[in-house]
Write a protein that holds these residues in place. Sequence first.
Motif, PDB file in Angstrom:
ATOM      1  N   MET A 111      -2.992  -5.054  -3.996  1.00  0.00           N
ATOM      2  CA  MET A 111      -2.720  -4.326  -2.752  1.00  0.00           C
ATOM      3  C   MET A 111      -1.260  -3.891  -2.740  1.00  0.00           C
ATOM      4  SD  MET A 111      -3.414  -5.568   1.166  1.00  0.00           S
ATOM      5  CE  MET A 111      -3.161  -4.438   2.535  1.00  0.00           C
ATOM      6  N   PRO A 112      -0.962  -2.627  -2.367  1.00  0.00           N
ATOM      7  CA  PRO A 112       0.438  -2.169  -2.348  1.00  0.00           C
ATOM      8  C   PRO A 112       1.283  -3.002  -1.398  1.00  0.00           C
ATOM      9  CG  PRO A 112      -1.080  -0.320  -2.167  1.00  0.00           C
ATOM     10  CD  PRO A 112      -1.899  -1.569  -2.035  1.00  0.00           C
ATOM     11  N   LEU A 113       2.481  -3.326  -1.838  1.00  0.00           N
ATOM     12  CA  LEU A 113       3.386  -4.149  -1.056  1.00  0.00           C
ATOM     13  C   LEU A 113       3.674  -3.558   0.327  1.00  0.00           C
ATOM     14  CD1 LEU A 113       5.032  -6.745  -1.107  1.00  0.00           C
ATOM     15  CD2 LEU A 113       6.971  -5.423  -2.008  1.00  0.00           C
ATOM     16  N   PRO A 114       3.865  -2.225   0.481  1.00  0.00           N
ATOM     17  CA  PRO A 114       4.100  -1.679   1.821  1.00  0.00           C
ATOM     18  C   PRO A 114       2.934  -1.900   2.794  1.00  0.00           C
ATOM     19  CG  PRO A 114       4.810  -0.117   0.155  1.00  0.00           C
ATOM     20  CD  PRO A 114       4.066  -1.209  -0.564  1.00  0.00           C
ATOM     21  N   LEU A 115       1.744  -2.148   2.254  1.00  0.00           N
ATOM     22  CA  LEU A 115       0.600  -2.457   3.113  1.00  0.00           C
ATOM     23  C   LEU A 115       0.404  -3.956   3.273  1.00  0.00           C
ATOM     24  CD1 LEU A 115      -2.052   0.136   1.837  1.00  0.00           C
ATOM     25  CD2 LEU A 115      -0.568   0.303   3.838  1.00  0.00           C
ATOM     26  N   LEU A 116       0.701  -4.706   2.223  1.00  0.00           N
ATOM     27  CA  LEU A 116       0.483  -6.146   2.248  1.00  0.00           C
ATOM     28  C   LEU A 116       1.389  -6.831   3.257  1.00  0.00           C
ATOM     29  CD1 LEU A 116      -0.872  -8.650   1.066  1.00  0.00           C
ATOM     30  CD2 LEU A 116       0.916  -8.687  -0.691  1.00  0.00           C
ATOM     31  N   VAL A 117       2.666  -6.465   3.301  1.00  0.00           N
ATOM     32  CA  VAL A 117       3.617  -7.137   4.187  1.00  0.00           C
ATOM     33  C   VAL A 117       3.236  -6.979   5.651  1.00  0.00           C
ATOM     34  CG1 VAL A 117       6.011  -7.187   4.974  1.00  0.00           C
ATOM     35  CG2 VAL A 117       5.502  -7.038   2.526  1.00  0.00           C
ATOM     36  N   PRO A 118       3.023  -5.739   6.169  1.00  0.00           N
ATOM     37  CA  PRO A 118       2.632  -5.641   7.576  1.00  0.00           C
ATOM     38  C   PRO A 118       1.276  -6.267   7.867  1.00  0.00           C
ATOM     39  CG  PRO A 118       2.525  -3.495   6.528  1.00  0.00           C
ATOM     40  CD  PRO A 118       3.214  -4.410   5.572  1.00  0.00           C
ATOM     41  N   ALA A 119       0.373  -6.269   6.846  1.00  0.00           N
ATOM     42  CA  ALA A 119      -0.923  -6.913   7.052  1.00  0.00           C
ATOM     43  C   ALA A 119      -0.751  -8.415   7.261  1.00  0.00           C
ATOM     44  CB  ALA A 119      -1.835  -6.647   5.858  1.00  0.00           C
ATOM     45  N   LEU A 120       0.117  -9.036   6.443  1.00  0.00           N
ATOM     46  CA  LEU A 120       0.366 -10.474   6.598  1.00  0.00           C
ATOM     47  C   LEU A 120       1.087 -10.773   7.905  1.00  0.00           C
ATOM     48  CD1 LEU A 120       1.402 -11.435   2.948  1.00  0.00           C
ATOM     49  CD2 LEU A 120      -0.785 -11.825   4.104  1.00  0.00           C
TER      50      LEU A 120
END
Length: 256
Positions: A1-10
């Motif tokens: 999963m792309p990091l720019p999406l993973l961080v806000p998802a977490l």
Amino acid sequence: MPLPLLVPALIGLAFLIVPLLALLVRTPWSSLPELLTGAEVWQALRLSLLCATAATAVSLVIGVPLAWLLARVEFPGRGLVRALVTLPLVLPPVVGGVALLMALGRNGIVGKWLDDWFGLTLPFTTAGVVIAEAFVALPFLVISVEGTLRAADPRYEEAAATLGASRFTAFHRVTLPLIAPGIAAGAVLAWARALGEFGATITFAGNFPGRTQTMPLAVYLALQSDPEAATALSLVLLAVSVAVLAGLRDRWMTAG
């Protein structure tokens, strides 16, 4: 999963889960039985279960026909009617309670006639709790049943009509069995929403122990004087919510 999406998802996941974990961590587990066996707690729990069940029954009686009307009948202004039906979903509950007072209070546009003709006063009574909970819970049932009706094949009803069945007979003998899972899911959602109702209840029915004090109102009152008791009561409502989600899990997974 792309990091720019993973961080806000977490971050979003933590935002939802951390408060619930905090409730579990701060729960006084050693004194939990003592906190939950008080007379006032059981009064509030019994009243909550009774009123939520009654509100769900009211929602079923008037909500299923309303959902059928919105799903099956073409009439001018149907979009406006649907918007008005779903309005309690976004309306602040306190505003809903004020609206109920303006309509059903002793000086309300309908309540004054109920009082003059039948001597019936609804605000600050147990019946008022049921009405307040039904007002906020009904849209959940209507939306669920209407969606199920729209997904159901109307040709079964048309076949019943060609065999001589009336519209009501076709609805009772054909449509209801087809949409029974949707009705059950909507009823569970409505019951859970009614059980957790606070704003409209305290505004329209007040907070009288043994008569109108439901579990959410008891939590609010306990939080001011006994935070541990408020945490214990909140845990009960959390357990009910988890049970509702678990009960609807199969339906959601199937729909997915």
